[in-house]
Design a protein around this motif. Structure first.
Motif, mmCIF file in Angstrom:
data_model
loop_
_atom_site.group_PDB
_atom_site.id
_atom_site.type_symbol
_atom_site.label_atom_id
_atom_site.label_comp_id
_atom_site.label_asym_id
_atom_site.label_seq_id
_atom_site.Cartn_x
_atom_site.Cartn_y
_atom_site.Cartn_z
ATOM 1 N N GLY A 84 0.834 -1.201 0.000
ATOM 2 C CA GLY A 84 0.000 0.000 0.000
ATOM 3 C C GLY A 84 0.861 1.241 0.000
ATOM 4 O O GLY A 84 2.098 1.175 -0.046
ATOM 5 N N TYR A 85 0.215 2.368 0.071
ATOM 6 C CA TYR A 85 0.944 3.632 0.102
ATOM 7 C C TYR A 85 0.189 4.629 0.976
ATOM 8 O O TYR A 85 -1.042 4.573 1.119
ATOM 9 N N GLY A 86 0.952 5.508 1.573
ATOM 10 C CA GLY A 86 0.365 6.568 2.380
ATOM 11 C C GLY A 86 0.460 7.888 1.653
ATOM 12 O O GLY A 86 1.372 8.105 0.841
ATOM 13 N N ILE A 87 -0.496 8.778 1.938
ATOM 14 C CA ILE A 87 -0.505 10.118 1.364
ATOM 15 C C ILE A 87 -0.275 11.111 2.501
ATOM 16 O O ILE A 87 -1.062 11.183 3.451
ATOM 17 N N ALA A 88 0.826 11.843 2.419
ATOM 18 C CA ALA A 88 1.178 12.780 3.478
ATOM 19 C C ALA A 88 0.207 13.955 3.508
ATOM 20 O O ALA A 88 -0.176 14.488 2.464
ATOM 21 N N CYS A 89 -0.199 14.344 4.691
ATOM 22 C CA CYS A 89 -1.116 15.480 4.858
ATOM 23 C C CYS A 89 -0.330 16.755 5.172
ATOM 24 O O CYS A 89 0.806 16.705 5.649
ATOM 25 N N GLY A 90 -0.958 17.880 4.902
ATOM 26 C CA GLY A 90 -0.386 19.167 5.273
ATOM 27 C C GLY A 90 0.642 19.736 4.317
ATOM 28 O O GLY A 90 1.149 20.833 4.551
ATOM 29 N N LEU A 91 0.973 19.018 3.233
ATOM 30 C CA LEU A 91 2.015 19.490 2.323
ATOM 31 C C LEU A 91 1.407 20.220 1.130
ATOM 32 O O LEU A 91 0.281 19.926 0.724
ATOM 33 N N PRO A 92 2.155 21.195 0.545
ATOM 34 C CA PRO A 92 1.669 21.850 -0.663
ATOM 35 C C PRO A 92 1.656 20.857 -1.812
ATOM 36 O O PRO A 92 2.397 19.872 -1.792
ATOM 37 N N PRO A 93 0.843 21.054 -2.839
ATOM 38 C CA PRO A 93 -0.030 22.227 -3.037
ATOM 39 C C PRO A 93 -1.411 22.087 -2.402
ATOM 40 O O PRO A 93 -2.131 23.069 -2.304
ATOM 41 N N HIS A 94 -1.775 20.890 -1.945
ATOM 42 C CA HIS A 94 -3.143 20.673 -1.467
ATOM 43 C C HIS A 94 -3.322 20.969 0.024
ATOM 44 O O HIS A 94 -4.423 21.281 0.466
ATOM 45 N N HIS A 95 -2.220 20.834 0.817
ATOM 46 C CA HIS A 95 -2.324 21.001 2.277
ATOM 47 C C HIS A 95 -3.477 20.136 2.797
ATOM 48 O O HIS A 95 -4.407 20.604 3.463
ATOM 49 N N ILE A 124 -21.119 19.846 4.878
ATOM 50 C CA ILE A 124 -20.048 18.910 4.538
ATOM 51 C C ILE A 124 -19.929 18.894 3.013
ATOM 52 O O ILE A 124 -20.873 18.515 2.314
ATOM 53 N N PRO A 125 -18.808 19.328 2.467
ATOM 54 C CA PRO A 125 -18.729 19.489 1.004
ATOM 55 C C PRO A 125 -18.579 18.163 0.274
ATOM 56 O O PRO A 125 -18.164 17.150 0.844
ATOM 57 N N ASP A 126 -18.911 18.188 -1.014
ATOM 58 C CA ASP A 126 -18.626 17.051 -1.886
ATOM 59 C C ASP A 126 -17.124 16.982 -2.097
ATOM 60 O O ASP A 126 -16.492 17.973 -2.510
ATOM 61 N N THR A 127 -16.539 15.838 -1.822
ATOM 62 C CA THR A 127 -15.092 15.716 -1.914
ATOM 63 C C THR A 127 -14.718 14.253 -2.114
ATOM 64 O O THR A 127 -15.585 13.373 -2.176
ATOM 65 N N VAL A 128 -13.431 13.992 -2.207
ATOM 66 C CA VAL A 128 -12.953 12.616 -2.302
ATOM 67 C C VAL A 128 -13.271 11.881 -1.006
ATOM 68 O O VAL A 128 -13.010 12.384 0.081
ATOM 69 N N THR A 142 -8.940 20.270 1.918
ATOM 70 C CA THR A 142 -7.719 21.058 1.794
ATOM 71 C C THR A 142 -7.771 22.232 2.759
ATOM 72 O O THR A 142 -8.843 22.750 3.075
ATOM 73 N N GLY A 143 -6.600 22.637 3.225
ATOM 74 C CA GLY A 143 -6.509 23.753 4.157
ATOM 75 C C GLY A 143 -5.745 24.915 3.555
ATOM 76 O O GLY A 143 -5.113 24.786 2.493
ATOM 77 N N PRO A 144 -5.775 26.068 4.218
ATOM 78 C CA PRO A 144 -5.018 27.228 3.736
ATOM 79 C C PRO A 144 -3.515 26.961 3.830
ATOM 80 O O PRO A 144 -3.066 26.238 4.725
ATOM 81 N N PRO A 145 -2.725 27.534 2.932
ATOM 82 C CA PRO A 145 -1.283 27.265 2.933
ATOM 83 C C PRO A 145 -0.558 27.783 4.162
ATOM 84 O O PRO A 145 0.511 27.297 4.504
ATOM 85 N N ASP A 146 -1.132 28.777 4.846
ATOM 86 C CA ASP A 146 -0.448 29.363 6.000
ATOM 87 C C ASP A 146 -0.974 28.819 7.329
ATOM 88 O O ASP A 146 -0.741 29.408 8.390
ATOM 89 N N THR A 147 -1.679 27.704 7.299
ATOM 90 C CA THR A 147 -2.293 27.151 8.501
ATOM 91 C C THR A 147 -1.819 25.724 8.719
ATOM 92 O O THR A 147 -1.847 24.911 7.797
ATOM 93 N N PRO A 192 -9.995 17.406 -3.858
ATOM 94 C CA PRO A 192 -10.259 17.608 -2.429
ATOM 95 C C PRO A 192 -10.888 18.983 -2.210
ATOM 96 O O PRO A 192 -10.391 19.989 -2.713
ATOM 97 N N ALA A 193 -11.994 19.035 -1.485
ATOM 98 C CA ALA A 193 -12.724 20.290 -1.280
ATOM 99 C C ALA A 193 -12.089 21.108 -0.165
ATOM 100 O O ALA A 193 -11.520 20.558 0.784
ATOM 101 N N PRO A 194 -12.181 22.434 -0.260
ATOM 102 C CA PRO A 194 -11.683 23.280 0.840
ATOM 103 C C PRO A 194 -12.415 22.968 2.146
ATOM 104 O O PRO A 194 -13.623 22.748 2.158
ATOM 105 N N CYS A 195 -11.669 22.948 3.224
ATOM 106 C CA CYS A 195 -12.262 22.715 4.542
ATOM 107 C C CYS A 195 -13.161 23.894 4.904
ATOM 108 O O CYS A 195 -12.722 25.056 4.828
ATOM 109 N N PRO A 196 -14.420 23.656 5.289
ATOM 110 C CA PRO A 196 -15.290 24.778 5.690
ATOM 111 C C PRO A 196 -14.649 25.585 6.810
ATOM 112 O O PRO A 196 -14.085 25.008 7.750
#
Length: 294
Positions: A84-95, A124-128, A142-147, A192-196
């Motif tokens: 399997g594989y993991g997807i790292a969270c918090g990294l650009p461009p998607h954060h 709750i948005p439509d997202t993956v 997804t989160g803001p790049p500065d958060t 991935p939808a923006p986090c409300p």
């Protein structure tokens, strides 16, 4: 290695490379959902500071994650047992922010998230959405790049874990000891939808005090009752639930349950509907519903 394991590794690498094409940093995982590569510092003396890959060798968990196809192939070649594989969270461009909805006995994390959305007035948005072998779900936001969103377990609500900076999600197509992770039908094509914003604020809040001093049910309580009493048709349940949650969060829920129920009845809700909504708010905020047995 068995043929089935080789096939699983080949498929995991293909899925990982596909995710990397979307800008998602990935790393190989074993059947246990843990990083497949052992730390190169396992037998080292205790270092002065933890290494996050500065040594240049693989085996640093989520810090190995990459979007570079050549690097990803190197990591999988070093871990031919990876399935399997993991997807790292918090990294650009998607954060990326992962909302992990668990399925432990007695816990309905999906309902808890819906109640949180209702209480905090966000959708709750439509997202993956990724379906887990145990019946749970991972929502990709997804989160803001500065958060920097921290990882947390059960803080938002029982059964809801958050994967933020320094965390990772098991990618769809991964095979574990319990089964295969799959993208929910109709969501694979979604970004991935923006986090409300209201949810993002909750994820960034410090943990609440365990034993807050309960305020007296004064002006705030009367305001909540008026808020419920002024509800129009189509707002009644939503307003009652929101007000009851605020009351329980402020330590005045038991004292305000009857006045809130009476206010809701004046708007047209039945006694049963009002009591059920207040009980749901009590459970959502970690309190015993009115009339529940100890």
């Amino acid at each position: 290695m068995a043929t089935t394991d080789r096939q699983a590794t080949t498929l995991a690498l293909a899925h990982a490379l596909s995710a990397a094409e979307r800008g998602l940093a990935v790393l190989p995982l074993s059947r246990t959902k843990l990083p497949a590569l052992r730390s190169p510092h396992h037998d080292d003396p205790e270092p002065a500071a933890p290494c996050h890959g500065e040594c240049g060798r693989p085996g640093h968990g989520v810090y190995d994650a990459s979007t570079d196809p050549a690097r990803i192939r190197e990591l999988f070649a070093a871990a031919p047992w990876a399935t399997g594989y993991g997807i790292a969270c918090g990294l650009p461009p998607h954060h990326l922010i992962g909302v992990d909805l668990d399925t432990k006995p007695g816990t309905d994390a999906s309902a808890a998230l819906r109640e949180t959305a209702l209480r905090r007035l966000f959708a709750i948005p439509d997202t993956v959405v990724v379906l887990t072998p145990s019946g749970g779900r991972h929502l990709w936001l997804t989160g803001p790049p500065d958060t920097v969103v921290p990882n947390s377990a059960g803080r938002l609500a029982p059964g809801i874990d958050i994967r933020g900076a320094g965390g990772y999600l098991v990618g769809p197509g991964s095979r574990t000891g319990h089964g295969v992770y799959m993208t929910a039908p109709g969501t694979a094509h979604l970004p991935p939808a923006p986090c409300p914003p209201s949810l993002l604020r909750l994820l960034l809040l410090p943990p609440p005090a365990r034993h807050p001093a309960p305020p007296a049910p004064g002006t705030h309580g009367r305001g909540l009752v008026r808020f419920v009493r002024s509800a129009h048709e189509g707002q009644r349940n939503t307003r009652l639930f929101w007000a009851a949650c605020r009351a329980y969060e402020n330590g005045i829920g038991p004292a305000l349950a009857a006045p809130l129920a009476e206010a809701a009845r004046r708007t047209g809700l039945s006694e049963r509907e009002a009591r059920a909504t207040i009980a749901s708010a009590a459970r959502m905020t970690g309190h015993r519903p009115p009339g529940a047995r100890p």
